[in-house]
Scaffold this motif. Sequence first.
Motif, PDB file in Angstrom:
ATOM      1  N   PHE A   1       0.840  -1.202   0.000  1.00 30.11           N
ATOM      2  CA  PHE A   1       0.000   0.000   0.000  1.00 30.11           C
ATOM      3  C   PHE A   1       0.877   1.255   0.000  1.00 30.11           C
ATOM      4  O   PHE A   1       0.676   2.175  -0.811  1.00 30.11           O
ATOM      5  CB  PHE A   1      -0.913  -0.020   1.231  1.00 30.11           C
ATOM      6  CG  PHE A   1      -1.908   1.104   1.287  1.00 30.11           C
ATOM      7  CD1 PHE A   1      -3.198   0.928   0.812  1.00 30.11           C
ATOM      8  CD2 PHE A   1      -1.565   2.342   1.817  1.00 30.11           C
ATOM      9  CE1 PHE A   1      -4.132   1.963   0.866  1.00 30.11           C
ATOM     10  CE2 PHE A   1      -2.484   3.384   1.869  1.00 30.11           C
ATOM     11  CZ  PHE A   1      -3.766   3.187   1.388  1.00 30.11           C
ATOM     12  N   ILE A   2       1.867   1.298   0.887  1.00 29.52           N
ATOM     13  CA  ILE A   2       2.726   2.483   0.992  1.00 29.52           C
ATOM     14  C   ILE A   2       3.598   2.621  -0.260  1.00 29.52           C
ATOM     15  O   ILE A   2       3.808   3.729  -0.769  1.00 29.52           O
ATOM     16  CB  ILE A   2       3.587   2.402   2.261  1.00 29.52           C
ATOM     17  CG1 ILE A   2       2.687   2.504   3.509  1.00 29.52           C
ATOM     18  CG2 ILE A   2       4.636   3.504   2.280  1.00 29.52           C
ATOM     19  CD1 ILE A   2       3.406   2.265   4.817  1.00 29.52           C
ATOM     20  N   LYS A   3       4.075   1.514  -0.787  1.00 34.73           N
ATOM     21  CA  LYS A   3       4.892   1.543  -2.008  1.00 34.73           C
ATOM     22  C   LYS A   3       4.105   2.108  -3.183  1.00 34.73           C
ATOM     23  O   LYS A   3       4.620   2.893  -3.982  1.00 34.73           O
ATOM     24  CB  LYS A   3       5.386   0.130  -2.334  1.00 34.73           C
ATOM     25  CG  LYS A   3       6.210   0.050  -3.611  1.00 34.73           C
ATOM     26  CD  LYS A   3       6.633  -1.381  -3.898  1.00 34.73           C
ATOM     27  CE  LYS A   3       7.402  -1.477  -5.207  1.00 34.73           C
ATOM     28  NZ  LYS A   3       7.787  -2.891  -5.512  1.00 34.73           N
ATOM     29  N   GLN A   4       2.836   1.726  -3.277  1.00 33.91           N
ATOM     30  CA  GLN A   4       2.019   2.144  -4.421  1.00 33.91           C
ATOM     31  C   GLN A   4       1.488   3.568  -4.279  1.00 33.91           C
ATOM     32  O   GLN A   4       1.406   4.303  -5.261  1.00 33.91           O
ATOM     33  CB  GLN A   4       0.837   1.180  -4.607  1.00 33.91           C
ATOM     34  CG  GLN A   4       1.234  -0.254  -4.887  1.00 33.91           C
ATOM     35  CD  GLN A   4       2.062  -0.409  -6.146  1.00 33.91           C
ATOM     36  OE1 GLN A   4       1.873   0.303  -7.129  1.00 33.91           O
ATOM     37  NE2 GLN A   4       3.001  -1.346  -6.131  1.00 33.91           N
ATOM     38  N   PHE A   5       1.119   3.957  -3.056  1.00 33.18           N
ATOM     39  CA  PHE A   5       0.392   5.222  -2.874  1.00 33.18           C
ATOM     40  C   PHE A   5       1.141   6.258  -2.046  1.00 33.18           C
ATOM     41  O   PHE A   5       0.710   7.407  -1.965  1.00 33.18           O
ATOM     42  CB  PHE A   5      -0.969   4.951  -2.221  1.00 33.18           C
ATOM     43  CG  PHE A   5      -1.769   3.893  -2.909  1.00 33.18           C
ATOM     44  CD1 PHE A   5      -2.032   3.955  -4.270  1.00 33.18           C
ATOM     45  CD2 PHE A   5      -2.262   2.798  -2.207  1.00 33.18           C
ATOM     46  CE1 PHE A   5      -2.759   2.971  -4.915  1.00 33.18           C
ATOM     47  CE2 PHE A   5      -2.997   1.800  -2.839  1.00 33.18           C
ATOM     48  CZ  PHE A   5      -3.239   1.892  -4.201  1.00 33.18           C
ATOM     49  N   GLY A   6       2.232   5.865  -1.408  1.00 30.16           N
ATOM     50  CA  GLY A   6       2.949   6.788  -0.548  1.00 30.16           C
ATOM     51  C   GLY A   6       2.268   6.962   0.801  1.00 30.16           C
ATOM     52  O   GLY A   6       1.337   6.233   1.155  1.00 30.16           O
ATOM     53  N   ASN A   7       2.709   7.935   1.548  1.00 26.17           N
ATOM     54  CA  ASN A   7       2.168   8.192   2.892  1.00 26.17           C
ATOM     55  C   ASN A   7       0.955   9.113   2.799  1.00 26.17           C
ATOM     56  O   ASN A   7       0.976  10.264   3.252  1.00 26.17           O
ATOM     57  CB  ASN A   7       3.251   8.788   3.789  1.00 26.17           C
ATOM     58  CG  ASN A   7       4.382   7.819   4.033  1.00 26.17           C
ATOM     59  OD1 ASN A   7       4.154   6.680   4.450  1.00 26.17           O
ATOM     60  ND2 ASN A   7       5.607   8.247   3.770  1.00 26.17           N
TER      61      ASN A   7
END
Length: 363
Positions: A165-171
Amino acid sequence: MLNNKISKDKVVLSINSLQGAGAERFVLTIGAAFHKLGFDVHILRFNSKVEFTLDGNLTYHLIEYDRYRVLPKGRFRDMVLAKTVDRYIRKNITNPVLILSNLERSDNIFSYSKLPNIVYVIHNTLSLLHKFEQTKKTKGRKDSFKSIYSKNPCVCVSNGVKEDFIKQFGNITQVTAIHNPTDREVVQKQASAFVPEYQNYIIHVGSFKEAKRHDLLLQAYAQTDQSLPLLLLGQGKDQIEIERLIRELGLADNVKLLGFCENPYPYIKNAKFKILTSDWEGCPMVIPEALALGVPIISTDCESGPREVLPEKNLMPVNDVNAIANKLKLAMQDPQQFFAEFDESLLPVVAAEKYLDVVKYKN
């Protein structure tokens, strides 16, 4: 642990329907845990289909999505539904201290909600589920997800799902990982409901869909001596293709399709071992359910879930027929070498308390 005598604060669990497997079972399991903690628990769904025996301690609500199909699909329809849902909750449930939204339809609707305390539960590795690396529409799809999930905190059902999730969308929002809960006591009780007519078999439980890779399982099983029958519990859109492959591989005498079973636990309990061959998962509940019953299990080491609850020796490479066949052979010779202990941090009340922490609930 929270005091069971707390006031009847309300929790809402939203999902499209109670027809399915993992996410639907999660809703009912975590709902029972919130009830045990003393909450007034409400299940809101958008489709009337039910495949589970419903817990009488929970309250069920239906807002029929089909009635809104006359509206243009997409943002406008979701906005109208969100207003309807908000009005309905304020009138019939009042002020929930926590709203857990599950799966895409519910998430789309609640992204336009004006209610507080909404948390999205991310049940799958989104980049794999939606094939971000394989479609030309990836940027638009990712932008859509960012728009939805940036509006409220997200709980991912495994560390692997969180990392993706973080890899795809960031923080873009607060993101936490909480493993799917397993009610060991309920699983063990339901596992004694009946004794299957089959004996000395391998069990696979999962919907007939692409991610589960029944094709790999069958091809690998065909490389063994087939001394243990293989039982497949589940249903889904790929069933006809799976039946064709069973015939093509000459496995009809040793592979049994049992369809959907509301209570699969007697089949799991009485199996020699369980197998999972998925290409991707969120946090497969079938693994801790097997562990709760003391049943050995082997699984593909897909991107999220299995490696977080199983020893390395129980894992197999993804999309590798020969590796799966070799592990199958080892398990058929000595299933107990793949036994693993159940992790008590997966108990539902523990998970429910972690969800309350996300919204900083204070009783």
